[in-house]
Design an enzyme around this catalytic site. Sequence first.
Site, PDB file in Angstrom:
ATOM      1  CG  HIS A 177      -8.502   3.852  -5.484  1.00  0.00           C
ATOM      2  ND1 HIS A 177      -9.361   4.583  -4.697  1.00  0.00           N
ATOM      3  CD2 HIS A 177      -9.259   3.381  -6.507  1.00  0.00           C
ATOM      4  CE1 HIS A 177     -10.572   4.559  -5.214  1.00  0.00           C
ATOM      5  NE2 HIS A 177     -10.537   3.834  -6.313  1.00  0.00           N
ATOM      6  CG  ASP A 227      -7.989   6.201  -1.934  1.00  0.00           C
ATOM      7  OD1 ASP A 227      -7.160   6.566  -2.794  1.00  0.00           O
ATOM      8  OD2 ASP A 227      -9.007   5.525  -2.198  1.00  0.00           O
ATOM      9  CB  SER A 257     -12.960   5.289  -7.765  1.00  0.00           C
ATOM     10  OG  SER A 257     -13.260   4.018  -7.243  1.00  0.00           O
TER      11      SER A 257
END
Length: 375
Positions: free
Chosen positions: A146, A213, A321
């Site tokens: 992502h 992901d 992230s």
Amino acid sequence: MYSRRYVACGLLCLLVIAIDQGHGQEHKPCTTPNGTAGRCVRVRECGYVLDLLRKDLFAHSDTVHLEGLQCGTRPDGGALVCCPAFVNEPNCGPSVFGVRIIGGNDTELGEFPWMALLRFQARNRKIHGNCGASLVSKRFVLSAAHCFTAAKSKGWKIHSVRVAEWNFMNHRGSKDCKQVKGYDVPICRKDYDVARFVQHPEYRVNAGVHVNDIVLIELAADVEYNVFVAPICLPVSNDTAQLPWGSSDDPEIEYTAAGWGSTESGKESTGMSYQLKQINLRAFNKERCKKLFQVPSGVGVGLGHICAGGIRDEDTCHGDSGGPLMEAVGGVWYLAGITSFGWPRCGRDGVPGVYTNISHYMGWLEREMFRGILA
């Protein structure tokens, strides 16, 4: 050159009827003709060999290479091939400061030498550090898919991967090296160009749940290791491959996450921290996690995820992230997960963060790491 149809058939037949290689080799270590470590497995279990067999055109060298990969036969006469496998480097996952039980503290310099920072170039050519990543070998880095899709939506493109970054303020201006008290060598951040990045082909977002992901990033040059730069171990060894990562509800399982994410809870907290932070997180019940992030239909939280945290103000947040979720086994750090998603407001009591479960993707990672480089 040969046509795919005839050569693939010939090779498959050759592999299947090769019964003179010896029995009892299945799942044992082996070495490919190129000197790469591997495991002796069935043809159908080796993505690398299957990719070769699917090639549109074969050269004679392809035939010779596949013949050289044979490592034995099964009792039924089926062929076994030496499938290249990722092997951790001897000194991966060093525990420089021991395993500390903490929450939300600054890291020590060099504490997690595999931490990397993804740098993206905006339309105005300005460079932004936007996601964390983990160095797993001299050429490969792992992060979240992502991070790339979000960057693409803003018109950004990957610029480089930075290692030996610790505190942005230590490198103000153009200084790439800084002598730090107590160390014989300076800490020198360094940027590496990206040769290719491979996003998982089935990555998608379903009602806020990120599925598959993960992205594999190959660097254009080998990373130089030192006290501040070293790889983390992947769960490939016999003593770690069977650990119940992502499936156990045991609250005693303890992870550590690290990143430059926001240290403030709340939806509005979207910035990054100058200082690399770390936080201790415990495993969170998977069934409760599924209900919290329930999707109306399709794939939701499952085997490809690890849920951890759920204590107020102890969470990964915006900017973390792609960074690592780590577990220490026998004093060595292993990459258990990749920071993926969570509740819009970080650090909410009773709501965990969700991480990509690395052990679930080892087959895909090995296949992509060796794609096209051994033939």
